[in-house]
Scaffold this active site. Sequence first.
Site, PDB file in Angstrom:
ATOM      1  N   ASP A  27      34.886  57.763 -24.703  1.00  0.00           N
ATOM      2  CA  ASP A  27      33.464  58.094 -24.772  1.00  0.00           C
ATOM      3  C   ASP A  27      32.831  57.482 -26.019  1.00  0.00           C
ATOM      4  O   ASP A  27      33.473  57.402 -27.065  1.00  0.00           O
ATOM      5  CB  ASP A  27      33.316  59.620 -24.800  1.00  0.00           C
ATOM      6  CG  ASP A  27      31.902  60.081 -24.469  1.00  0.00           C
ATOM      7  OD1 ASP A  27      31.094  59.264 -23.988  1.00  0.00           O
ATOM      8  OD2 ASP A  27      31.613  61.267 -24.688  1.00  0.00           O
ATOM      9  N   ASN A  75      29.743  58.437 -12.729  1.00  0.00           N
ATOM     10  CA  ASN A  75      29.138  57.259 -13.370  1.00  0.00           C
ATOM     11  C   ASN A  75      28.237  56.458 -12.442  1.00  0.00           C
ATOM     12  O   ASN A  75      27.443  55.620 -12.904  1.00  0.00           O
ATOM     13  CB  ASN A  75      30.214  56.342 -13.948  1.00  0.00           C
ATOM     14  CG  ASN A  75      30.846  56.878 -15.218  1.00  0.00           C
ATOM     15  OD1 ASN A  75      31.953  56.491 -15.586  1.00  0.00           O
ATOM     16  ND2 ASN A  75      30.169  57.807 -15.905  1.00  0.00           N
TER      17      ASN A  75
END
EC number: 2.5.1.-
Length: 243
Positions: A27, A75
Amino acid sequence: MTANAAPQAAGVSGGAGVPRHVAIIMDGNGRWAKKRFLPRVAGHRAGVEAVRRAVKAAPRIGIEVLTLYAFSSENWKRPADEVSDLMGLLKHYLQSEIDELHENGIRLKFIGDHSRLSAELVKLLQKSAERTAGNTRMTLVLALNYGSQDELARAVRGLIADGTPAEQVTEEAIAARLDTADLPLPDLIIRTSGEQRLSNFLLWQAAYAELAFTDELWPDFNEASLQRLVDEYLRRERRYGGL
């Protein structure tokens, strides 16, 4: 408090040595780019370099399985151009790295629902997995279009489709249907960028995993970062719900 039973799946380490299986939620690519006034794709490109560093470092540390959360089922909600950039970077990574990965004894495995990926990319995944299937130095698992809740739903649907009686829908039966059925359970799950959640990643498999969070953004992650978190893991005592 009622003590939980110790995990039954094979491959769980006792906590005394280097973690066999480390999983990472990578991340912070976008924030890394934003801090530098760069487009998000620049952060993703820098993130690929961090992947290269982690893949080289992990077997030196003694890790047997490294799982990277490369593209989640959520995503797809990102802008289409960013999704396209991510898929392009993945394709380029596999095409450019496969020779070195193979020469270094790295076995590639891909988990997730790949029905939404392009036929060209799916073919590349299959060829990469087949080419490296016999390698034993380390297994690199890339989670692509992966969501743990979807994985669990697929596992249960498979049991239903096979006519499995309700009394045989056990923890072991479900675990055997998961994408990770042939892997040891993760000993250590790392998330970069300061966020402290699993984000639909290996929820079943993480039942007894140790969790580690670092403020480092993924593009800044390196061998020293990984070694530091492994060293922290080695200082912990894993009791699996026992005393």
